[in-house]
Scaffold this active site. Structure first.
Site, mmCIF file in Angstrom:
data_model
loop_
_atom_site.group_PDB
_atom_site.id
_atom_site.type_symbol
_atom_site.label_atom_id
_atom_site.label_comp_id
_atom_site.label_asym_id
_atom_site.label_seq_id
_atom_site.Cartn_x
_atom_site.Cartn_y
_atom_site.Cartn_z
ATOM 1 N N LYS A 124 59.608 50.007 45.597
ATOM 2 C CA LYS A 124 58.246 50.365 45.183
ATOM 3 C C LYS A 124 57.868 51.622 45.957
ATOM 4 C CE LYS A 124 54.953 48.659 42.520
ATOM 5 N NZ LYS A 124 54.999 47.735 41.368
ATOM 6 N N ASP A 164 52.863 52.228 37.907
ATOM 7 C CA ASP A 164 52.125 51.056 38.405
ATOM 8 C C ASP A 164 50.656 51.514 38.371
ATOM 9 O OD1 ASP A 164 52.416 48.295 39.888
ATOM 10 O OD2 ASP A 164 51.045 49.413 41.159
HETATM 11 N N1 LIG Z 1 52.279 48.791 34.635
HETATM 12 C C1 LIG Z 1 53.234 47.881 34.680
HETATM 13 O O1 LIG Z 1 54.209 47.924 33.920
HETATM 14 C C2 LIG Z 1 53.144 46.765 35.643
HETATM 15 C C3 LIG Z 1 52.014 46.550 36.414
HETATM 16 N N2 LIG Z 1 51.930 45.427 37.201
HETATM 17 C C4 LIG Z 1 50.745 45.152 37.975
HETATM 18 O O2 LIG Z 1 49.624 45.015 37.102
HETATM 19 C C5 LIG Z 1 48.408 45.410 37.767
HETATM 20 C C6 LIG Z 1 47.702 46.450 36.930
HETATM 21 O O3 LIG Z 1 48.559 47.574 36.761
HETATM 22 P P1 LIG Z 1 48.359 48.626 35.585
HETATM 23 O O4 LIG Z 1 47.608 48.014 34.474
HETATM 24 O O5 LIG Z 1 49.665 49.246 35.348
HETATM 25 O O6 LIG Z 1 47.458 49.728 36.302
HETATM 26 P P2 LIG Z 1 46.355 50.673 35.673
HETATM 27 O O7 LIG Z 1 46.158 51.760 36.655
HETATM 28 O O8 LIG Z 1 46.687 51.032 34.279
HETATM 29 O O9 LIG Z 1 45.051 49.745 35.624
HETATM 30 C C7 LIG Z 1 44.620 49.106 36.774
HETATM 31 C C8 LIG Z 1 43.315 48.400 36.470
HETATM 32 O O10 LIG Z 1 42.970 47.587 37.564
HETATM 33 C C9 LIG Z 1 41.742 48.046 38.160
HETATM 34 N N3 LIG Z 1 41.863 48.052 39.623
HETATM 35 C C10 LIG Z 1 42.745 48.736 40.369
HETATM 36 N N4 LIG Z 1 42.536 48.521 41.677
HETATM 37 C C11 LIG Z 1 41.484 47.694 41.732
HETATM 38 C C12 LIG Z 1 40.800 47.087 42.800
HETATM 39 N N5 LIG Z 1 41.141 47.329 44.083
HETATM 40 N N6 LIG Z 1 39.778 46.253 42.491
HETATM 41 C C13 LIG Z 1 39.431 46.019 41.193
HETATM 42 N N7 LIG Z 1 40.056 46.569 40.153
HETATM 43 C C14 LIG Z 1 41.066 47.382 40.418
HETATM 44 C C15 LIG Z 1 41.569 49.467 37.668
HETATM 45 O O11 LIG Z 1 40.226 49.850 37.716
HETATM 46 P P3 LIG Z 1 39.813 51.335 38.195
HETATM 47 O O12 LIG Z 1 40.087 52.193 37.013
HETATM 48 O O13 LIG Z 1 38.382 51.224 38.545
HETATM 49 O O14 LIG Z 1 40.667 51.682 39.382
HETATM 50 C C16 LIG Z 1 42.164 49.357 36.267
HETATM 51 O O15 LIG Z 1 41.243 48.797 35.391
HETATM 52 C C17 LIG Z 1 48.849 45.848 39.159
HETATM 53 O O16 LIG Z 1 48.790 44.746 40.022
HETATM 54 C C18 LIG Z 1 50.316 46.231 38.966
HETATM 55 O O17 LIG Z 1 51.051 46.155 40.161
HETATM 56 C C19 LIG Z 1 52.929 44.502 37.214
HETATM 57 C C20 LIG Z 1 54.061 44.679 36.493
HETATM 58 C C21 LIG Z 1 54.294 45.870 35.724
HETATM 59 O O1 LIG Z 2 59.094 49.321 35.337
HETATM 60 C C1 LIG Z 2 59.378 49.316 36.512
HETATM 61 O O2 LIG Z 2 60.383 49.828 36.993
HETATM 62 C C2 LIG Z 2 58.478 48.684 37.545
HETATM 63 C C3 LIG Z 2 57.285 47.962 37.046
HETATM 64 C C4 LIG Z 2 56.544 47.490 38.256
HETATM 65 O O3 LIG Z 2 56.178 48.287 39.084
HETATM 66 C C5 LIG Z 2 56.353 46.077 38.495
HETATM 67 O O4 LIG Z 2 57.047 45.264 37.891
HETATM 68 O O5 LIG Z 2 55.505 45.718 39.342
#
Ligand SMILES: NC(=O)C1=CN([C@@H]2O[C@H](COP(=O)(O)OP(=O)(O)OC[C@H]3O[C@@H](n4cnc5c(N)ncnc54)[C@H](OP(=O)(O)O)[C@@H]3O)[C@@H](O)[C@H]2O)C=CC1
Ligand SMILES: O=C(O)CCC(=O)C(=O)O
Length: 446
Positions: A124, A164
């Site tokens: 990561k 992420d």
């Molecule tokens: N993208 C992926 O493929 C994967 C993502 N994840 C996990 O999913 C989660 C969301 O990721 P993803 O959708 O990609 O990210 P994005 O940046 O697309 O969206 C994140 C969302 O979460 C909110 N957020 C972020 N930090 C905080 C916080 N401290 N408190 C409250 N809300 C918060 C953001 O709001 P704001 O805009 O206000 O910051 C936004 O709405 C994370 O935990 C990530 O690690 C897991 C597996 C894969």
């Molecule tokens: O697609 C990837 O390589 C990583 C996705 C990711 O960051 C996660 O699974 O939390």
């Protein structure tokens, strides 16, 4: 191995890393029994080699803002374990990023990637730079500066980053362009790329879709259908959006979503048109979720709050770590929640997890339910290697199969004598055994 002793030692070695210690404690507590059936693991100190990253790369990132001023941020890559494949895992760009958060994410990623059945190690990385409020040109200059340092440490067979929080298609595109400029190579160095230059179909959707496929599997163990169920979703980014899309396709009724400023509750449900509005608001206009309540006056906006007090059948946290604490979990239980599936990484605190498990609701940790994203990243790597592009259906079917396999593995290793499926134990033991066997077979190099 005594989990508590290992955790104390790590706490001593790495003070002030609460998220990392939280993630390690949760895993070690559930694999201890299995680990101790294998004295050969202890002889090679497998546990410390698994918990402590292979290496941490840390660097300064200088970039120029729109006013011509030089800004400085920190950049990191945590290469945790590459026993079953090249290091693999996302990059997070958010003001809160620090070594503890990235170490917890890298540690979790090792188990998650093992569960996908694909050959990927765990890593990561990221930066305390936040794209929020920055112009496109500033984001591009930051991504280029970040990659100017990171490129030295990655490669299609070494380490393949992805997105992420704060890193989506736009950021991946800028970083890919800079890698190409620096190396003169067009290779599958990042996943989540644009469709025109090596990205896989369904990668943007994969984490959210996979999350709901997993949820369906969990519900099936109790003969419950997803159709008609009300669902609390947090976040409004990539994972939340495609979780909502798949929930709608399968007949469920999402009621909420959020950002870091607050959440919206739509008692009529977030339908396809409203989801299209959220996608436009978040992905194009890069606006705040409170705008939703102005567009749809039936909805209410709750500033500074999280959605867990609203009554619903299912909850799926899709924002960030530790967003459901013990009090939130109790509210969910009091309101009759039947299932919690994690789109985010470690969104439930240990207290919350204990409450869910004590009440024997369906509860699954992110490393299993959100593994669809990295799984399709693995499929993007395969497509890049063979220089082919699979169809939408091919990738989606593969994703569905992988999520089913992960569910089966959780059932295999997590079913208790009373029949309750402890998905936390199941996911941790299944992921651990695969990595441990690979480490044993490869000798003590790392
Ligand atoms: N993208 C992926 O493929 C994967 C993502 N994840 C996990 O999913 C989660 C969301 O990721 P993803 O959708 O990609 O990210 P994005 O940046 O697309 O969206 C994140 C969302 O979460 C909110 N957020 C972020 N930090 C905080 C916080 N401290 N408190 C409250 N809300 C918060 C953001 O709001 P704001 O805009 O206000 O910051 C936004 O709405 C994370 O935990 C990530 O690690 C897991 C597996 C894969
Ligand atoms: O697609 C990837 O390589 C990583 C996705 C990711 O960051 C996660 O699974 O939390």
């Amino acid at each position: 191995m005594k989990a508590t002793e290992v955790v104390s030692k790590l706490q001593h070695l790495f003070p002030n890393q609460p998220e990392y210690i939280q993630a390690v404690s949760q895993v070690l507590g559930t694999i201890e029994e299995e680990y101790n059936k294998h004295p050969e693991f202890d002889r090679v100190n497998l546990i410390e080699r698994l918990c402590i990253p292979d290496r941490i790369i840390q660097f300064r990132v200088n970039w120029i803002d729109d006013k011509g001023n030089v800004q400085t941020n920190m950049g990191y890559r945590i290469q945790q374990n590459n026993s079953i494949g090249p290091y693999k895992g996302g990059l997070r760009f958010h003001a809160s990023v620090n070594v503890s958060i990235l170490k917890f994410l890298a540690f979790e990623q090792v188990f998650k990637n093992a569960l996908t059945t694909l050959p990927m190690g765990g890593a990561k990385g990221g930066s305390d730079f936040s794209p929020r409020g920055k112009s496109n040109a500033e984001v591009m200059r930051f991504c280029q500066a970040f990659m100017r340092e990171l490129w030295n440490y990655i490669g299609p067979d070494i380490d393949v980053p992805a997105g992420d929080i704060g890193v989506g298609g736009r950021e991946v595109g800028y970083m890919f362009g800079q890698y190409k400029t620096l190396t003169h190579q067009f290779v599958g160095i990042l996943t989540g790329k644009g469709q025109e230059f090596g990205g896989s179909l369904i990668r943007p959707e994969a984490t959210g879709y996979g999350n709901v496929y997993f949820l369906e599997n969990m519900l099936k163990t109790r003969g419950i259908s997803l159709s008609g169920k009300t669902v609390l979703v947090s976040g409004a980014g990539n994972v939340a959006q495609y979780t909502i899309e798949k929930l709608l396709q399968l007949g469920a009724k999402p009621l909420t979503c959020s950002d870091s400023d607050g959440f919206i509750y739509d008692p009529d449900g977030i339908d396809t048109n409203k989801l299209a509005y959220i996608m436009e608001l978040k992905n194009i206009e890069r606006g705040r979720i409170k705008e939703y309540a102005k567009e749809y006056p039936h909805a209410q906006y709750f500033p500074g709050e999280r959605p867990w007090g609203i009554k619903a059948d299912i909850a799926t946290p899709c924002a960030t770590q530790n967003e459901i604490d013990g009090k939130d979990a109790q509210k969910l239980i009091d309101n009759g929640i039947i299932a919690v599936t994690e789109g985010a990484n470690m969104p439930s605190t240990p207290e919350a997890v204990k409450i869910f498990q004590d009440k024997k609701i369906l509860y699954c940790p992110g490393k299993a339910s959100n593994a669809g994203g990295v799984a399709v990243s693995g499929l993007e790597m395969s497509q890049n290697s063979e220089r082919l592009k699979w169809t939408r259906d091919e990738v989606d079917n593969y994703l569905h199969r992988i999520m089913n396999d992960i569910h089966d593995n959780c059932v295999k290793y997590g079913t208790q004598t009373d029949g309750y499926i402890n998905y936390v134990k199941g996911a941790n033991v299944a992921g651990f055994l695969k990595v441990a066997r690979a480490m044993m077979a490869q000798g003590v190099g790392m």
